[in-house]
Design a protein around this motif. Structure first.
Motif, PDB file in Angstrom:
ATOM      1  N   LYS A 209      -1.847   3.466  10.365  1.00 39.81           N
ATOM      2  CA  LYS A 209      -2.417   2.512   9.404  1.00 39.81           C
ATOM      3  C   LYS A 209      -1.607   1.214   9.373  1.00 39.81           C
ATOM      4  O   LYS A 209      -2.168   0.114   9.321  1.00 39.81           O
ATOM      5  CB  LYS A 209      -2.443   3.119   7.998  1.00 39.81           C
TER       6      LYS A 209
ATOM      7  N   GLU B  93      -9.274  11.660   4.082  1.00 37.49           N
ATOM      8  CA  GLU B  93      -9.290  10.236   3.772  1.00 37.49           C
ATOM      9  C   GLU B  93      -8.855   9.948   2.335  1.00 37.49           C
ATOM     10  O   GLU B  93      -8.371   8.852   2.036  1.00 37.49           O
ATOM     11  CB  GLU B  93     -10.682   9.663   4.013  1.00 37.49           C
TER      12      GLU B  93
ATOM     13  N   LEU C 191      -0.402   9.377  10.829  1.00 31.87           N
ATOM     14  CA  LEU C 191      -1.539   8.578  10.384  1.00 31.87           C
ATOM     15  C   LEU C 191      -1.103   7.375   9.553  1.00 31.87           C
ATOM     16  O   LEU C 191      -1.701   6.292   9.643  1.00 31.87           O
ATOM     17  CB  LEU C 191      -2.515   9.446   9.589  1.00 31.87           C
ATOM     18  N   GLU C 192      -0.058   7.554   8.741  1.00 30.78           N
ATOM     19  CA  GLU C 192       0.410   6.431   7.932  1.00 30.78           C
ATOM     20  C   GLU C 192       0.981   5.319   8.825  1.00 30.78           C
ATOM     21  O   GLU C 192       0.781   4.132   8.569  1.00 30.78           O
ATOM     22  CB  GLU C 192       1.476   6.904   6.929  1.00 30.78           C
TER      23      GLU C 192
ATOM     24  N   GLN D 194      -1.104  10.962   4.174  1.00 29.67           N
ATOM     25  CA  GLN D 194      -1.743  11.650   5.284  1.00 29.67           C
ATOM     26  C   GLN D 194      -0.765  12.052   6.384  1.00 29.67           C
ATOM     27  O   GLN D 194      -1.189  12.478   7.450  1.00 29.67           O
ATOM     28  CB  GLN D 194      -2.826  10.751   5.889  1.00 29.67           C
TER      29      GLN D 194
ATOM     30  N   THR E 262      -6.818  11.631  16.643  1.00 32.61           N
ATOM     31  CA  THR E 262      -5.942  11.968  15.517  1.00 32.61           C
ATOM     32  C   THR E 262      -5.859  13.460  15.254  1.00 32.61           C
ATOM     33  O   THR E 262      -5.283  13.873  14.250  1.00 32.61           O
ATOM     34  CB  THR E 262      -6.433  11.263  14.232  1.00 32.61           C
TER      35      THR E 262
ATOM     36  N   HIS F  84       3.437   2.007   2.099  1.00 34.22           N
ATOM     37  CA  HIS F  84       3.940   2.473   3.384  1.00 34.22           C
ATOM     38  C   HIS F  84       5.445   2.251   3.528  1.00 34.22           C
ATOM     39  O   HIS F  84       6.025   2.545   4.553  1.00 34.22           O
ATOM     40  CB  HIS F  84       3.237   1.720   4.528  1.00 34.22           C
TER      41      HIS F  84
ATOM     42  N   SER G  35      -2.955  -2.471  10.356  1.00 31.42           N
ATOM     43  CA  SER G  35      -2.968  -3.568   9.383  1.00 31.42           C
ATOM     44  C   SER G  35      -2.240  -4.804   9.899  1.00 31.42           C
ATOM     45  O   SER G  35      -2.451  -5.900   9.385  1.00 31.42           O
ATOM     46  CB  SER G  35      -2.326  -3.106   8.064  1.00 31.42           C
TER      47      SER G  35
ATOM     48  N   ARG H 127       0.821  -1.218   0.000  1.00 32.84           N
ATOM     49  CA  ARG H 127       0.000   0.000   0.000  1.00 32.84           C
ATOM     50  C   ARG H 127       0.851   1.263   0.000  1.00 32.84           C
ATOM     51  O   ARG H 127       0.348   2.348   0.195  1.00 32.84           O
ATOM     52  CB  ARG H 127      -0.923   0.003   1.215  1.00 32.84           C
TER      53      ARG H 127
ATOM     54  N   LEU I 179      -9.045   4.759  13.833  1.00 27.26           N
ATOM     55  CA  LEU I 179      -9.472   5.322  12.559  1.00 27.26           C
ATOM     56  C   LEU I 179     -10.966   5.120  12.329  1.00 27.26           C
ATOM     57  O   LEU I 179     -11.771   5.493  13.172  1.00 27.26           O
ATOM     58  CB  LEU I 179      -8.622   4.726  11.430  1.00 27.26           C
TER      59      LEU I 179
ATOM     60  N   ASN J   6      -6.635  -2.533  15.075  1.00 24.07           N
ATOM     61  CA  ASN J   6      -7.478  -2.152  13.940  1.00 24.07           C
ATOM     62  C   ASN J   6      -8.939  -1.976  14.348  1.00 24.07           C
ATOM     63  O   ASN J   6      -9.668  -1.155  13.775  1.00 24.07           O
ATOM     64  CB  ASN J   6      -7.359  -3.196  12.840  1.00 24.07           C
TER      65      ASN J   6
END
Length: 282
Positions: free
Chosen positions: A87, A74, A83-84, A79, A111, A57, A91, A55, A101, A97
């Motif tokens: 994520k 979003e 925030l990354e 971001q 956030t 990252h 994940s 993705r 968010l 998770n």
């Protein structure tokens, strides 16, 4: 943790290397396995080594961006690091998770800019506490350097070096201080303030490491001299990294092609950086 379905022998010359599944039981806190690369990693290298995430990252940790991004919506492709990173953690962990968010209530996402700063400050405080606890009341040395940041503020970074309970030499970053003056007296005052914040004392210093600037290593009024007057056991050593840098610069200047290249780059940066129109054109 599920075991990788395909653990193949790796051949390195004439020596065979094989990943053993039982290692997951022994090192479950940090061991990870990449099926794609057929290799073992520590968890942190597995998460942050380039090429890990599909993705995108894989680059955000190293891209040198600010903690927050200009666009944190979003639909944003980037971001910001906070925030990354959140994520990535989400994940990799189902429990995280489920509560962050989109899966968190709108008033509990934590956030917002203020919350982000509070979280990172709390993490820095707790990390520094662990470092000070590991140091105990033993002797230590300091490494200090100062430079301007992108906002044209003078910042002083302070690193402590000490021997831990296992007899290993440890170097830890403990603070970045905004200094209003780079005079030796001002720098010493800022160091004393930082020490007092963490319960450290100049009397426990046994070493100083700075660059060769006059305000740092001056024989009479330099930072090293001011500290030596207060603690004669805080011996000064010229930073070896700077000595190596000076050697590399001196050697590079003797090579005409390298010298010409850096001279051209310097002129180019000065011309473009001195004009908003030139920067827009570039």
């Amino acid at each position: 943790m599920s075991y990788p379905p395909d653990i193949r022998n790796q051949v390195d010359g004439t020596r065979k290397q094989r990943f053993i599944a039982s290692w997951f039981d022994e090192f479950s806190n940090w061991l990870e396995y990449s099926i794609e690369k057929d290799a073992a990693y520590c968890l942190y290298c597995f998460l942050f080594t380039a090429g890990y995430s599909e993705r995108g990252h894989d680059t955000f940790v190293f891209e040198g961006l600010a903690f927050r991004a200009n666009d944190e919506s979003e639909n944003s492709l980037n971001q910001g690091n906070f925030l990354e990173l959140l994520k990535v953690l989400a994940s990799c962990n189902e429990e995280i998770n489920n509560v962050v968010l989109k899966n968190a209530p709108n008033n509990l996402r934590l956030t917002s800019p203020d919350i982000q700063k509070d979280i990172i400050n709390a993490a820095a405080t707790e990390t520094t506490k662990v470092i000070i606890t590991d140091l105990r009341d033993d002797f230590f040395s300091i490494l200090v350097d100062e430079c301007r940041d992108v906002s044209i503020k003078e910042q002083m970074g302070v690193v402590i070096s000490y021997v831990n309970g296992s007899g290993c030499v440890i170097e830890r970053f403990i603070g970045l201080v905004h200094v209003h003056s780079t005079s030796a007296a001002s720098l010493k005052k800022d160091i004393e303030f930082l020490f007092s914040t963490y319960g450290l004392s100049i009397s426990s210093l046994r070493g100083q490491g700075y660059d060769g600037a006059s305000n740092m290593r001056g024989e009479f009024n330099g930072l090293k001299s001011l500290i030596l007057k207060e603690n004669s056991s805080a011996y000064y050593i010229h930073c070896f990294a700077y000595q190596l840098q000076f050697i590399l610069v001196a050697i590079a200047k003797k090579h005409s092609s390298i010298s010409s290249f850096f001279s051209t780059v310097t002129r180019l940066v000065n011309v473009i950086g001195g004009s908003c129109k030139c920067r827009d054109m570039l």
